[in-house]
Design an enzyme around this catalytic site. Structure first.
Site, PDB file in Angstrom:
ATOM      1  N   HIS A   1      13.173 -35.080  20.204  1.00 62.68           N
ATOM      2  CA  HIS A   1      12.438 -33.880  19.774  1.00 62.68           C
ATOM      3  C   HIS A   1      11.081 -34.247  19.173  1.00 62.68           C
ATOM      4  O   HIS A   1      10.938 -34.430  17.972  1.00 62.68           O
ATOM      5  CB  HIS A   1      13.289 -33.125  18.743  1.00 62.68           C
ATOM      6  CG  HIS A   1      12.870 -31.701  18.561  1.00 62.68           C
ATOM      7  ND1 HIS A   1      13.763 -30.669  18.489  1.00 62.68           N
ATOM      8  CD2 HIS A   1      11.650 -31.131  18.449  1.00 62.68           C
ATOM      9  CE1 HIS A   1      13.113 -29.526  18.332  1.00 62.68           C
ATOM     10  NE2 HIS A   1      11.824 -29.784  18.298  1.00 62.68           N
TER      11      HIS A   1
ATOM     12  N   HIS B   1       6.777 -33.370  19.332  1.00 60.45           N
ATOM     13  CA  HIS B   1       5.661 -32.538  19.794  1.00 60.45           C
ATOM     14  C   HIS B   1       4.425 -33.426  19.905  1.00 60.45           C
ATOM     15  O   HIS B   1       3.887 -33.863  18.899  1.00 60.45           O
ATOM     16  CB  HIS B   1       5.409 -31.385  18.822  1.00 60.45           C
ATOM     17  CG  HIS B   1       6.563 -30.429  18.732  1.00 60.45           C
ATOM     18  ND1 HIS B   1       6.752 -29.402  19.624  1.00 60.45           N
ATOM     19  CD2 HIS B   1       7.623 -30.383  17.875  1.00 60.45           C
ATOM     20  CE1 HIS B   1       7.863 -28.742  19.311  1.00 60.45           C
ATOM     21  NE2 HIS B   1       8.413 -29.321  18.251  1.00 60.45           N
ATOM     22  N   LEU B   2       4.031 -33.708  21.143  1.00 57.42           N
ATOM     23  CA  LEU B   2       2.868 -34.578  21.357  1.00 57.42           C
ATOM     24  C   LEU B   2       1.566 -33.785  21.436  1.00 57.42           C
ATOM     25  O   LEU B   2       0.484 -34.366  21.381  1.00 57.42           O
ATOM     26  CB  LEU B   2       3.050 -35.421  22.627  1.00 57.42           C
ATOM     27  CG  LEU B   2       4.128 -36.504  22.558  1.00 57.42           C
ATOM     28  CD1 LEU B   2       4.273 -37.212  23.903  1.00 57.42           C
ATOM     29  CD2 LEU B   2       3.816 -37.529  21.463  1.00 57.42           C
TER      30      LEU B   2
ATOM     31  N   GLY C   1       6.024 -27.155  10.200  1.00 52.01           N
ATOM     32  CA  GLY C   1       6.286 -28.460  10.795  1.00 52.01           C
ATOM     33  C   GLY C   1       5.721 -29.627  10.018  1.00 52.01           C
ATOM     34  O   GLY C   1       4.736 -29.501   9.296  1.00 52.01           O
TER      35      GLY C   1
ATOM     36  N   ASN D   1       6.026 -26.930  24.252  1.00 49.13           N
ATOM     37  CA  ASN D   1       5.161 -25.875  23.696  1.00 49.13           C
ATOM     38  C   ASN D   1       3.735 -26.362  23.503  1.00 49.13           C
ATOM     39  O   ASN D   1       3.146 -26.269  22.441  1.00 49.13           O
ATOM     40  CB  ASN D   1       5.741 -25.325  22.387  1.00 49.13           C
ATOM     41  CG  ASN D   1       5.850 -26.362  21.298  1.00 49.13           C
ATOM     42  OD1 ASN D   1       5.931 -27.558  21.579  1.00 49.13           O
ATOM     43  ND2 ASN D   1       5.849 -25.935  20.060  1.00 49.13           N
TER      44      ASN D   1
ATOM     45  N   HIS E   1      17.589 -29.389  16.041  1.00 47.94           N
ATOM     46  CA  HIS E   1      17.490 -29.349  14.574  1.00 47.94           C
ATOM     47  C   HIS E   1      18.459 -28.390  13.877  1.00 47.94           C
ATOM     48  O   HIS E   1      18.044 -27.440  13.216  1.00 47.94           O
ATOM     49  CB  HIS E   1      16.055 -29.067  14.116  1.00 47.94           C
ATOM     50  CG  HIS E   1      15.315 -28.000  14.895  1.00 47.94           C
ATOM     51  ND1 HIS E   1      15.837 -26.760  15.143  1.00 47.94           N
ATOM     52  CD2 HIS E   1      14.086 -28.016  15.475  1.00 47.94           C
ATOM     53  CE1 HIS E   1      14.967 -26.051  15.837  1.00 47.94           C
ATOM     54  NE2 HIS E   1      13.898 -26.793  16.057  1.00 47.94           N
TER      55      HIS E   1
ATOM     56  N   ASN F   1      10.166 -25.181  10.412  1.00 49.33           N
ATOM     57  CA  ASN F   1      11.107 -24.224  10.984  1.00 49.33           C
ATOM     58  C   ASN F   1      12.072 -24.956  11.917  1.00 49.33           C
ATOM     59  O   ASN F   1      11.622 -25.535  12.906  1.00 49.33           O
ATOM     60  CB  ASN F   1      10.336 -23.142  11.748  1.00 49.33           C
ATOM     61  CG  ASN F   1      11.247 -22.028  12.213  1.00 49.33           C
ATOM     62  OD1 ASN F   1      12.372 -21.903  11.750  1.00 49.33           O
ATOM     63  ND2 ASN F   1      10.754 -21.217  13.136  1.00 49.33           N
TER      64      ASN F   1
ATOM     65  N   ASP G   1      11.783 -33.908  15.258  1.00 48.02           N
ATOM     66  CA  ASP G   1      10.970 -32.681  15.293  1.00 48.02           C
ATOM     67  C   ASP G   1       9.558 -32.984  14.787  1.00 48.02           C
ATOM     68  O   ASP G   1       8.975 -32.203  14.031  1.00 48.02           O
ATOM     69  CB  ASP G   1      11.618 -31.536  14.504  1.00 48.02           C
ATOM     70  CG  ASP G   1      10.965 -30.192  14.831  1.00 48.02           C
ATOM     71  OD1 ASP G   1      10.093 -30.130  15.712  1.00 48.02           O
ATOM     72  OD2 ASP G   1      11.331 -29.189  14.177  1.00 48.02           O
TER      73      ASP G   1
END
Lengths: 430, 312
Positions: A62, A64-65, A328, A96, A234, A282, A309
C-alpha cells in the site's frame, strides 16, 4: 559475465520455508542461487553481513507514489528510493494518481517509469472502477495484462454493494484481488479524526469505527457470495479485525493489512499534539482498544500483513487548519524500524512473524514473485540490523515529503541493506 | 494581579486552565468592570499595545465586545473580517497571520470555523493568541463571561446546579462551559436530543434527553442556539417538535429553582430553543451577559498583555 553477489555470515530468516539459521546467500543474475552454511565466493562480490539478519525482500502492499499527476508530493524515483531506504524491495502503487490508473496505457507508463527511475520493484494496482468513480468497472483484463497485480479504489471507496459484487466476480476471471478501503461515506462525511471522546473534546468531526466495519462486513459477505478475493486495506478498528477473523473461519477468501501508525498510535495523539496535522490520516488513528485488537490480529493471523499507506503530501497541504489538512502520512522510511523496535523488541511479535508480515504474506496475498529465498526466487533481499539505534529525522528522508508523526522517535533496529534483483539498491552508510 | 495568577501566554481554551487561573480572570474582570460605569470609560493600561481581531466567521457580539474592551484599555486595535480581507483572494490562514505579524501586533484575537485554528497560530506566530471561538471546540471568553454573570448573581459557582440545553454537538460554548463549571465545582447536566449530543460527552458531564429532568431544581439554565442550518440537517424532524420537546417554555422553567437564571449566548431563535416569554422574563440575564462580556475580555487582554499601569 554473470552478476554475482554473496551475502556472507548473516542470520537468514525465511519463514515460508521455516529457515532461521546462520547461512551464506548467493545471488546470481537476479535470482537466489544458493543458500548454505558455507558458500564459496568464486568471483562473486562479497558483503559481510555478520551480525545482521537476512530476509526475503519486504513488499509494501500500500504505497502512494503520486506519479503521474502529483509529482510535487512524490515521484516514482523519490518514492522508490524512500522504499529502498526503508528496507522494501517492492511497492504496490495505489491507482489514485492524476489521472487514475484505470487504463492499460497508464499502467504501462508507470511500469516504464519504474524501469527507468525506480530503485525498487513497482507493482501497479489498477482502479476498481473507471476514474475510481464507483460506477463502471475498469478493464481488468487489459490492466492485468499491462502489469496490474490487484485493483483498488483506495481513497474513493466503492459505495455501491452492487458494484463491489460485480468487481469481486469479474476480477476472478483474471485472478485479481480487490483491495478495498473500507469506509461508509455517509457516516464519515466531514470527519477529520476518529469519532469518540477525544474528537468531542477537540470539537472535531469524527468518523465512527462502525463506518469502516460496516464495509468490512459487507466485503466479507460479498467475497463469500461471489468466491472473489478481497483484501482489506488498513484495517483500523477492533470490529474490522473481528469481521475478518470470522470471515476467515468460514473459509472466505479475505485478507487484511494494518499500518504501523494504527498499530502504534491512538487518537489521543491528536489531542496531545494540539491538532498537529501529521496525526491526520484516513482511516484515522483510533482508540486504544482498537490498537490492542490490531496487535492481537497481527499475532494470531487475523491480520495478514503490515502495509505503510505511504501518503506523501507537500508542506502546503499539511501546514493549515486541521480540518483543511490533507489526509495521510509518509511511512516507507519508518515502518520497518518502528515495527522492529515497538513490536519485536517490545516482545509483541517474533522476528520470524515480522518477516512474514512484511514479506511472506504480502507476496502470497497478491501472488507476487518474492517473499522467499528459495533457489530460483527473485534476488530481492532485505537485511536488518537489530542493534542500530537511531532517531527518526524527517529532514533526511529520501521521500519528497516529510509528513510524519514519528519525527524524533528513537528506535532500536533498522534496515541495513536493500537488494533488488541481486543489486544493492540502498545500504546504510553506503 | 501577579503574573503567576495567570501563567499562560495565550488563551486557547478553558480545558488547560487551573481553577485558580479562572478565578484570576474573573477577579480581574470584576475589578475592571467598574471602569465601564465611569463617565470617561478609558484607562491607559494597554497604551502602546496593538491587538488584531481576526474574524473568519460572522460575529456581532463577540467582535464588538473585544473591540470595546480594547478601546477602554487604550490598546490600538484593528479588526479584520473575512469578507473584506485578502482571505477572499485565497490567502491561507497562516499567510494572513504572518502578514499581520509583520506589523508587530502584541495579540491576535481569532474567530475561526476550524477547531484548533488558534493552536495552529500559536504554534507558528509570535503574538499572544486569544481564541474567540474555534469550530465546535471552545469559546473560552464566553464561558468566562457566563461564569462571571453566575458568580455575580449567585455569589459563587461551587455547588450550583446548571443545565445546558440544546445543540451540544456543534457547540463550542457548551464545551467551554462544561470545562469551566465542572472545574469550579458546579454540577452540570446536559440536555439535547441524542442526535445533537457528541459521542463520549457523558465522560465530561451527565446527560439527559428530557428537558424537564435537566431543569429540575436548576440554579441556572444555559440555552444553546439551534443554528438555522441544523434545523434542516436531519438532526430532528421539525422545528415544531424540537420546540415542543426540547424548547424552554415558562412551564418548564417553573421546575427550576425560583431564582433560576436563564443564560443564552445569543443570537436567540425565539420559538425554537426558547420561548419569548422566557427570553424576556425576569430571570433572564441575557443582557447582563453582554456587559460582562466586555469586562471579561478586558481582563483577558490585561492579563495576557501584562498591563502594568494602575487601573483605578
Amino acid at each position: 559475465m554473470s552478476q554475482r553477489l554473496l551475502l556472507k555470515g548473516g542470520r537468514v530468516i525465511d519463514p515460508g520455508r521455516a529457515v532461521d539459521a546462520d547461512l551464506d546467500l548467493l545471488l546470481v543474475d537476479g535470482e537466489v542461487a544458493d543458500l548454505d552454511t558455507r558458500v564459496a565466493a568464486r568471483g562473486a562480490e562479497v558483503i559481510d553481513v555478520g551480525g545482521l539478519v537476512v530476509c526475503p525482500g519486504f513488499i509494501d502492499l500500500h504505497t502512494h507514489l503520486r506519479q503521474p499527476g502529483r509529482e510535487d508530493k512524490e515521484t516514482i524515483a523519490t518514492g522508490t528510493r524512500a522504499a529502498a531506504a526503508g528496507g522494501f524491495t517492492a511497492v504496490c502503487a495505489m491507482p489514485n494518481t492524476e489521472p487514475v490508473n484505470d487504463q492499460a496505457g497508464i499502467t504501462r507508463s508507470i511500469r516504464e517509469a519504474a524501469e527507468r527511475e525506480g530503485a525498487v520493484r513497482v507493482w501497479p494496482i489498477g482502479a476498481i472502477t473507471r476514474g475510481s468513480k464507483g460506477e463502471e468497472l475498469a478493464e481488468y483484463g487489459d490492466l492485468r495484462e499491462a502489469g496490474c497485480v490487484a485493483v483498488s479504489d483506495d481513497g474513493r471507496p466503492v459505495a455501491s454493494a452492487r458494484v463491489m459484487r460485480r468487481a469481486l466476480e469479474y476480477a476472478k476471471a483474471f485472478d485479481l484481488t480487490v483491495i478495498d478501503h473500507c469506509e461508509e461515506p455517509t457516516l464519515s462525511q466531514g470527519a477529520s479524526m476518529n469519532e469518540g471522546p477525544v474528537a468531542t473534546m477537540l470539537g472535531l468531526r469524527g468518523a465512527p469505527g462502525a463506518g469502516e466495519a460496516i464495509m468490512v462486513e459487507r466485503d466479507v459477505l460479498l467475497a463469500e457470495l461471489t468466491g472473489g478475493k478481497v483484501h482489506i486495506a488498513h484495517a483500523s478498528t477492533a470490529t474490522s479485525v473481528d469481521a475478518v477473523r470470522r470471515g476467515k473461519a468460514r473459509g472466505v477468501r479475505v485478507t487484511a493489512e494494518a499500518t504501523p501508525h494504527h498499530l502504534l498510535l491512538t487518537d489521543e495523539l491528536v489531542r496531545a499534539s494540539e491538532y498537529d496535522t501529521s496525526t491526520k490520516m484516513n482511516p484515522p488513528l483510533r482508540a486504544e482498544a482498537d490498537r490492542q485488537a490490531l496487535i492481537q490480529g497481527i499475532r494470531d493471523g487475523a491480520i495478514d500483513c503490515i502495509a505503510t499507506d505511504h501518503a506523501p503530501h507537500t508542506v502546503d497541504d499539511k501546514k493549515v487548519e486541521y480540518d483543511a489538512a490533507a489526509f495521510g502520512i509518509v511511512g516507507l522510511e519508518t515502518a520497518v524500524a518502528l515495527c522492529l523496535d515497538r513490536l519485536v523488541a517490545a516482545g509483541l511479535i517474533s522476528l520470524d512473524r515480522l518477516v512474514e508480515l512484511f514479506s511472506t504474506r504480502p507476496a502470497a496475498i497478491l501472488g507476487l514473485p518474492g517473499g522467499t529465498l528459495a533457489p530460483g526466487a527473485p534476488a530481492d533481499v532485505t537485511v536488518l540490523d537489530l542493534t542500530r539505534r537511531h532517531k527518526v529525522d524527517p529532514a533526511r528522508f529520501l521521500s519528497k515529503s516529510r509528513n510524519t508523526p514519528f519525527g524524533g522517535w528513537t528506535l532500536k533496529g533498522a534496515p541495513a541493506l536493500t537488494i533488488v534483483a541481486g543489486r544493492v539498491a540502498w545500504g546504510h552508510g553506503r | 494581579m501577579t503574573p503567576a495568577a495567570y501563567p499562560h501566554r495565550h488563551l486557547l481554551g478553558i480545558e488547560p486552565l487551573e481553577p485558580s487561573h479562572i478565578t484570576a480572570v474573573l477577579d480581574t474582570a470584576e475589578a475592571l468592570r467598574e471602569v465601564l460605569d465611569r463617565p470617561i470609560k478609558k484607562v491607559p493600561a494597554l497604551r502602546g499595545k496593538t491587538v488584531v481581531n481576526l474574524f473568519y466567521e460572522a460575529s456581532t457580539r463577540t467582535r464588538a465586545s473585544f473591540e470595546i474592551a480594547e478601546k477602554v484599555l487604550s490598546a490600538d486595535s484593528l479588526s479584520i473580517a473575512t469578507s473584506t480581507s485578502s482571505v477572499q483572494k485565497g490567502e491561507t490562514l497562516l499567510d494572513t497571520a504572518k502578514n499581520l505579524e509583520a506589523m508587530n501586533p502584541d495579540m491576535i484575537v481569532l474567530r475561526h470555523a476550524a477547531s484548533g485554528a488558534p493552536h495552529f497560530l500559536a504554534r507558528h506566530c509570535r503574538s499572544a493568541i486569544v481564541n474567540a471561538g474555534d469550530g465546535a471546540h471552545e469559546h473560552p471568553t464566553q464561558a468566562l463571561l457566563d461564569a462571571l454573570t453566575l458568580r455575580q448573581k449567585k455569589g459563587r459557582l461551587e455547588g450550583l446546579r446548571v443545565a445546558i440545553v440544546g445543540d451540544v454537538l456543534h457547540s463550542r460554548v457548551a464545551r467551554s462551559n462544561v470545562w469551566l463549571l465542572t472545574k469550579m465545582g458546579a454540577e452540570v447536566i446536559l440536555c439535547a436530543p441524542p442526535t445533537l449530543l457528541p459521542p463520549g460527552i457523558e465522560a465530561l458531564a451527565p446527560v439527559t434527553y428530557r428537558i424537564e429532568e435537566a431543569v429540575e431544581g436548576a440554579d441556572a439554565i444555559m440555552m444553546l442556539r439551534i443554528q438555522q442550518e441544523r434545523m434542516t440537517g436531519g438532526y430532528f424532524p421539525t422545528v415544531r417538535e424540537y420546540h415542543a420537546r426540547f424548547g424552554l417554555t415558562e412551564e418548564r422553567v417553573r421546575r427550576a429553582k425560583r431564582d433560576v437564571l436563564i443564560l443564552h449566548p445569543g443570537p436567540m431563535n425565539r420559538g425554537v430553543e426558547i420561548a419569548s416569554e422566557v427570553a424576556d422574563g425576569p430571570y433572564s440575564v441575557i443582557l447582563d451577559q453582554v456587559t460582562n462580556g466586555v469586562a471579561v475580555r478586558m481582563a483577558v487582554l490585561y492579563l495576557l498583555l501584562g498591563g502594568s499601569e494602575a487601573v483605578a
